[in-house]
Write an enzyme that holds these catalytic residues in place. Structure first.
Site, PDB file in Angstrom:
ATOM      1  N   SER A 110       0.810  -1.221   0.000  1.00 37.79           N
ATOM      2  CA  SER A 110       0.000   0.000   0.000  1.00 37.79           C
ATOM      3  C   SER A 110       0.844   1.272   0.000  1.00 37.79           C
ATOM      4  O   SER A 110       0.532   2.235  -0.692  1.00 37.79           O
ATOM      5  CB  SER A 110      -0.929   0.001   1.217  1.00 37.79           C
ATOM      6  OG  SER A 110      -1.800  -1.098   1.171  1.00 37.79           O
ATOM      7  N   HIS A 162       0.275   4.347   4.191  1.00 37.00           N
ATOM      8  CA  HIS A 162      -0.257   5.103   3.054  1.00 37.00           C
ATOM      9  C   HIS A 162       0.326   6.514   3.014  1.00 37.00           C
ATOM     10  O   HIS A 162       0.811   6.982   1.981  1.00 37.00           O
ATOM     11  CB  HIS A 162      -1.778   5.200   3.152  1.00 37.00           C
ATOM     12  CG  HIS A 162      -2.486   3.885   3.108  1.00 37.00           C
ATOM     13  ND1 HIS A 162      -3.829   3.754   3.401  1.00 37.00           N
ATOM     14  CD2 HIS A 162      -2.044   2.636   2.815  1.00 37.00           C
ATOM     15  CE1 HIS A 162      -4.190   2.483   3.290  1.00 37.00           C
ATOM     16  NE2 HIS A 162      -3.125   1.788   2.937  1.00 37.00           N
TER      17      HIS A 162
END
Length: 253
Positions: A110, A162
């Site tokens: 991610s 993220h």
């Protein structure tokens, strides 16, 4: 399509969590703060990028990579986009370890995927003069980024990875994805004394500032991490970036 894949990623991961063997993932190289800091296994900051919590998690990440990375790789080549992918994944892992510490075992790409999104934004800003539909492009990209970051506040989604990956990719985009100014290539056959400058002054400024911020950021973050510092000590509200408690869910481990 891009937001859909990342929404699926954040939704399927909690469903997979009870059935995943975290002990096995730990042996394979998952991100574990205790092992990174106290057992000197810094390689886990990279190895965790290639591990996934299950088949669905893997497929969703691969589809996200396909749709996010294909245009960038076609335009800038495998080497530069590959470097952004790896360094963004590393940056996401570092930030995750700093703020989540020993509460989670983290796996997945991610951070690297968000790094590609960040590089798309900085590439647009860096090469602002060559685009025609500037406003539409930046609004669309900011909307996609906002959706994905907002989805990351759901429980069990590693939003620190993220954010760390996005910031790393955003700065790397200024360093690696600069294009010659509009019209330079058409005029590059002129005698050397008559050639316009290849890059605009603001591109040089952004390149230097981004490179300095990258070096300083990585240095400080790694020093803090291996000294066992907790990123939440200097930012008492930062835990809300990873999960916001509601009446429907809690943010406990």
């Amino acid at each position: 399509m891009i937001p859909l894949f990342n929404v699926l990623h954040c939704l399927v991961y909690p469903a997979l969590r009870p059935y995943s063997s975290f002990h096995r993932l730990g042996k394979m190289g998952a991100l574990d703060w205790n092992k990174v800091v106290h057992q000197h296994q810094g390689w886990r900051l990279i190895s965790c990028i290639w591990l996934h919590a299950g088949l669905i998690h893997l497929v969703v990440n691969m589809l996200s990579l396909l749709f996010i990375g294909i245009r960038l790789e076609q335009q800038f080549g495998f080497v530069r986009i590959g470097a952004i992918y790896l360094l963004s994944g590393f940056g996401g892992s570092v930030m995750s370890a700093l703020f989540l510490r020993n509460n989670y075992i983290s796996v997945g790409a991610s951070g690297a995927l968000f790094g590609l999104l960040g590089s798309m934004l900085s590439e647009l800003l860096m090469n602002w003069t060559i685009y025609s539909n500037k406003v539409a492009a930046i609004i669309t990209l900011l909307f996609i980024i906002a959706i994905n970051v907002a989805i990351g506040i759901l429980p069990h989604a590693d939003n620190f990875a993220h954010i760390g990956g996005f910031l790393t990719g955003f700065l790397l985009g200024f360093v690696l994805l600069a294009r010659p100014q509009f019209g330079w290539l058409e005029r590059s056959e002129l005698p050397h004394t008559n050639q316009p400058p290849k890059y605009k002054p603001y591109q040089y400024v952004l390149w230097v500032v981004a490179l300095v911020l990258l070096l300083v950021g990585f240095t400080l973050s790694l020093v803090m991490l291996f000294k066992g510092k907790n990123g939440n000590d200097g930012c008492h509200w930062c835990h809300y970036l990873n999960c916001v408690p509601t009446s429907r869910w809690k943010c406990d481990t």
